[in-house]
Design a protein around this motif. Sequence first.
Motif, short mmCIF file in Angstrom:
data_model
loop_
_atom_site.label_atom_id
_atom_site.label_comp_id
_atom_site.label_asym_id
_atom_site.label_seq_id
_atom_site.Cartn_x
_atom_site.Cartn_y
_atom_site.Cartn_z
N LEU A 94 0.83 -1.21 0.00
CA LEU A 94 0.00 0.00 0.00
C LEU A 94 0.86 1.25 0.00
CD1 LEU A 94 -2.78 -0.80 2.60
CD2 LEU A 94 -3.05 -0.34 0.19
N PHE A 191 -5.61 22.79 9.85
CA PHE A 191 -6.82 23.61 9.79
C PHE A 191 -7.18 23.95 8.34
CE2 PHE A 191 -6.23 24.80 14.35
CZ PHE A 191 -7.47 24.37 14.75
N ARG A 268 -23.39 15.26 -1.45
CA ARG A 268 -22.65 14.24 -0.72
C ARG A 268 -21.79 13.40 -1.67
NH1 ARG A 268 -25.25 9.48 2.93
NH2 ARG A 268 -26.19 11.17 4.10
N LEU A 271 -18.82 15.37 -2.79
CA LEU A 271 -17.83 15.47 -1.72
C LEU A 271 -17.06 14.16 -1.59
CD1 LEU A 271 -16.91 17.55 0.26
CD2 LEU A 271 -18.50 16.65 1.94
N GLN A 272 -17.79 13.03 -1.70
CA GLN A 272 -17.11 11.74 -1.62
C GLN A 272 -16.11 11.58 -2.75
OE1 GLN A 272 -20.28 8.91 -1.43
NE2 GLN A 272 -20.42 9.00 0.80
N GLY A 275 -13.20 13.83 -2.21
CA GLY A 275 -12.42 13.36 -1.07
C GLY A 275 -11.33 12.39 -1.46
N ARG A 276 -11.54 11.63 -2.52
CA ARG A 276 -10.55 10.62 -2.90
C ARG A 276 -9.19 11.26 -3.18
NH1 ARG A 276 -13.31 5.98 -3.22
NH2 ARG A 276 -11.38 4.85 -3.37
N VAL A 279 -7.84 13.62 0.12
CA VAL A 279 -7.16 12.91 1.20
C VAL A 279 -5.72 12.62 0.83
CG1 VAL A 279 -7.07 10.68 2.33
CG2 VAL A 279 -9.18 11.94 2.28
N LEU A 283 -2.32 13.69 2.78
CA LEU A 283 -1.25 12.77 3.18
C LEU A 283 0.10 13.25 2.64
CD1 LEU A 283 -2.82 9.23 2.82
CD2 LEU A 283 -2.30 10.51 4.88
#
Lengths: 332, 304
Positions: A94, A191, A268, A271-272, A275-276, A279, A283
């Motif tokens: 991963l 933030f 929603r 946003l999902q 989000g991929r 995120v 990281l």
Amino acid sequence: MAETLTLRSARFRAEREADWRLLESLVTQAERRGLHRMDFAAARDLAASYRRATTSLAIAREISLDRALLDYLEALTARAYLCVYAPQERLGGLVRRFFTASAPQALRRSWAFILVGFLCMALGGLTGFLLYLENPSWYFVFLPPELAGGRSPDATTSYLRSVIYSNDPDTTGLGAFATFLFSHNTRIAIFVFGLGVFVCLPAIALTFYNGLGLGAMLALHVDRGLGWDMGGWLSIHGVTELSAICIACGGGIQMGAAILFPGDLTRREALQRAGRDAVKLALVAAVMLVVAAILEGFFRQTVQDMTTRYAIGWGIGLLWLAWAMLAGRGRA
Amino acid sequence: MRIFRRKKPRPSPDTILSPEGVPLTLKVAGVGVRVAAQLADVLLTMAGAGAILLLLDLMQLTQPHTLFAIAMMLFFLTRVPYYVITELIWNGQTLGKRLMKIKVVSHDGGTLGTHAIVLRNLLKEAEIFLPGTLLLALDAASPTLSLIAFAWVVMAFLIPLLNPYRQRLGDLLAGTHVIHLPQPVLLKDLAQEAIPVETDGTRIVFLSHQLDHYGAFELQTLEGLLRADTGRMSPTAYGNHRKTLATIIEKIRRKIGYADPVAPADHAAFLQAFYTAQRAHLEQRQLFGDRRADKHHAEADTQA
């Protein structure tokens, strides 16, 4: 005792019970030791036996009224389902996939948002710089005293120089590393990313504000003729660190934009989907902040020469850029 | 009369459609058990970090401020990285979740992906930890900030309470929810036991029309009663159990019109025989498309 098995559901259970027991033991084994450590035959039996059990469950729901049997089959198949559909990838794989493919791809896909992040920071910096030149008292507005660490328009030029080329033997590399990790800028990055969900504004405002302080600080040093020295001091970790904040800001803006402009999707779903990549940007920003902490902890004190500071800072910046541009191309 | 009528009945939150197309029952974990798991995790990680620091301190390997630096780094690791790594290794379970026997699953029935795990734990930081620590760190000096942090934490707790799957904000975005791990226990099949006979050797026989009164609900209630572990009962509880059996047998006899009286010694045998016969009858009806949910099945049929 042939007569006792006249019930269809009882015969059904008697015929299949051994298979269910086998599945139960395989599931326990898989849960305890992990699927990847089971031998081939056991793993194959687990998958096959799980599919037979789901069929049994579907049939049992139709033909049987035996509560005990139904409850057992429900629990067994659910448990086996969780084993069979567990992710098969190892942790190492991963991490490798993240760095060699998915992270740089995400960076390239959301280049526009990252650019906006950098623009916010740069605009803030320019504004701060010009405002300081106009009136130095702006400095106190942009930089709270505990953050400036004694460096203010009231300080002498020699003091400013001593901070840039200080070599404080008291702080070890590890100590500086740790204090950095929890420093102001790390919190800003968290933030900036987290607040992006609120329709972008807080993320943009925070990044801009961060730029304001930076610009004022730079202007102060340029004013005293220490511009290049300050640049070197800032470059060694700042290139990585400020880029991390801008990338975090890009991630935040991406999520905020999904809420503002969801297109044909519901908010929603949008946003999902956003989000991929967001995120992954977060990281990447986190990894960059850790690298910046290492640079700050171990290099800023030991490297005292201005040109070397520039070379290390921008060299590493170039490496990040090359990684984002080149890595993971040609893979799906 | 109901004013707000739902157009479509929603599927039960406890079912997940597996890729095989068979809906599986996985009970959604409540807020209480999840808070307990979270507290267990916090305590375990704190204890672990504390033990490491104490060991380093006792062995005198490091200087005090290096020790402080290590403490800061351990503190950092016990936040998001601990949760992400444990959930990746144990497929959706941290140590606390393992203790509480709960588990994260993918909402759509697919594999629980890395993205989902990272996202739900990153957002936990923004949802609870950051405003929580802010709330603890702030005091009366800045009431507005405290109020905002407090309102945020309250909202973060309200979202799962208003949602049938008990998803918090991170779960909603990541497409996950938390379930209880089911425990498979196979009890013996009551119908497979030897067909009981009365003490005088006659067999208990029921006629077809006598079995038309009850449905699956009554059958399964009877099953629960028959599975009661009489061996472990106290004498008074056993006495009550015998009384219950006697009352039930009287009711059944009256309802189905079973003429012969049942001797107290034959009570267990009678119920056992009735259970087997009733189940055979109902299962057969079900095969012919006549599902009988409970004893009101006849009225339901005439209405429909």
